[in-house]
Design a protein around this motif. Sequence first.
Motif, mmCIF file in Angstrom:
data_model
loop_
_atom_site.group_PDB
_atom_site.id
_atom_site.type_symbol
_atom_site.label_atom_id
_atom_site.label_comp_id
_atom_site.label_asym_id
_atom_site.label_seq_id
_atom_site.Cartn_x
_atom_site.Cartn_y
_atom_site.Cartn_z
ATOM 1 N N LEU A 4 0.884 -1.280 -0.153
ATOM 2 C CA LEU A 4 -0.174 0.014 0.084
ATOM 3 C C LEU A 4 0.887 1.089 0.141
ATOM 4 C CD1 LEU A 4 -2.870 -1.108 2.059
ATOM 5 C CD2 LEU A 4 -2.582 -0.584 -0.087
ATOM 6 N N ILE A 5 2.166 0.991 0.637
ATOM 7 C CA ILE A 5 3.088 2.765 -0.063
ATOM 8 C C ILE A 5 4.401 1.887 0.101
ATOM 9 C CG2 ILE A 5 4.049 3.689 2.343
ATOM 10 C CD1 ILE A 5 1.853 4.006 4.297
ATOM 11 N N VAL A 22 0.827 6.380 -1.696
ATOM 12 C CA VAL A 22 0.083 6.207 -1.195
ATOM 13 C C VAL A 22 -0.692 5.216 -1.527
ATOM 14 C CG1 VAL A 22 -0.941 5.831 1.068
ATOM 15 C CG2 VAL A 22 0.926 6.963 0.895
ATOM 16 N N LEU A 23 -0.953 3.889 -2.461
ATOM 17 C CA LEU A 23 -2.634 3.584 -2.504
ATOM 18 C C LEU A 23 -3.531 3.878 -1.862
ATOM 19 C CD1 LEU A 23 -1.034 0.274 -5.389
ATOM 20 C CD2 LEU A 23 -0.743 2.479 -5.066
ATOM 21 N N THR A 28 -4.802 7.529 -5.764
ATOM 22 C CA THR A 28 -3.510 7.373 -5.191
ATOM 23 C C THR A 28 -2.957 8.754 -4.331
ATOM 24 O OG1 THR A 28 -2.621 5.365 -6.996
ATOM 25 C CG2 THR A 28 -0.984 5.823 -5.817
ATOM 26 N N LEU A 29 -1.815 8.564 -3.558
ATOM 27 C CA LEU A 29 -1.607 10.036 -2.451
ATOM 28 C C LEU A 29 -0.265 10.041 -3.909
ATOM 29 C CD1 LEU A 29 -1.658 12.122 -0.459
ATOM 30 C CD2 LEU A 29 -1.006 10.883 0.756
ATOM 31 N N LEU A 30 1.025 11.156 -4.196
ATOM 32 C CA LEU A 30 1.568 11.011 -4.640
ATOM 33 C C LEU A 30 2.038 12.172 -4.421
ATOM 34 C CD1 LEU A 30 1.005 10.682 -8.571
ATOM 35 C CD2 LEU A 30 1.992 8.850 -6.886
ATOM 36 N N VAL A 31 3.900 12.022 -3.770
ATOM 37 C CA VAL A 31 4.708 13.404 -2.804
ATOM 38 C C VAL A 31 6.323 12.931 -2.757
ATOM 39 C CG1 VAL A 31 5.497 14.358 -0.284
ATOM 40 C CG2 VAL A 31 2.968 13.715 -0.796
ATOM 41 N N VAL A 32 6.431 13.558 -3.484
ATOM 42 C CA VAL A 32 7.888 13.866 -3.145
ATOM 43 C C VAL A 32 8.475 15.306 -2.352
ATOM 44 C CG1 VAL A 32 9.964 13.927 -4.602
ATOM 45 C CG2 VAL A 32 8.369 13.599 -5.941
ATOM 46 N N VAL A 66 -1.564 13.424 -11.939
ATOM 47 C CA VAL A 66 -0.827 13.086 -12.507
ATOM 48 C C VAL A 66 -1.081 11.797 -11.718
ATOM 49 C CG1 VAL A 66 0.654 14.485 -12.557
ATOM 50 C CG2 VAL A 66 0.301 13.946 -10.084
ATOM 51 N N LYS A 67 -0.388 10.549 -12.385
ATOM 52 C CA LYS A 67 -0.790 9.095 -11.013
ATOM 53 C C LYS A 67 0.208 8.480 -10.547
ATOM 54 C CE LYS A 67 -4.988 8.807 -13.600
ATOM 55 N NZ LYS A 67 -6.566 7.925 -15.246
#
Length: 103
Positions: A4-5, A22-23, A28-32, A66-67
């Motif tokens: 999931l992460i 994070v699914l 989907t949660l996306l972070v950089v 974005v995905k």
Amino acid sequence: MWKLIDLSPVEIGGHTFLAVTVLLPKTTLLVVTSNKGYIMCGALDVGLLNEKLADRNIIAARAVGVKTIEQLLNAPMESVTYEAEKLGVNKGMIGKDALLKMI
């Protein structure tokens, strides 16, 4: 059971950043992130950070539509916090360039 992460390093311009995926159900949660700030997918509420959490001086920028982490890194930032602007992060700047301003 599925993963999931996902946490993974991302190299940009000789600097290492942390990518977090994070699914979640239906998204989907996306972070950089860097040591100072972060870029994130459309789930980030820049208005909230600028208004309700202004005292925290959060450095952040958001891209929409974005995905994947790769898309996030190459997408133009749709909105940025006031603190990110102080570092030279601007709307329209691609994610990679925004992160390099946050080191």
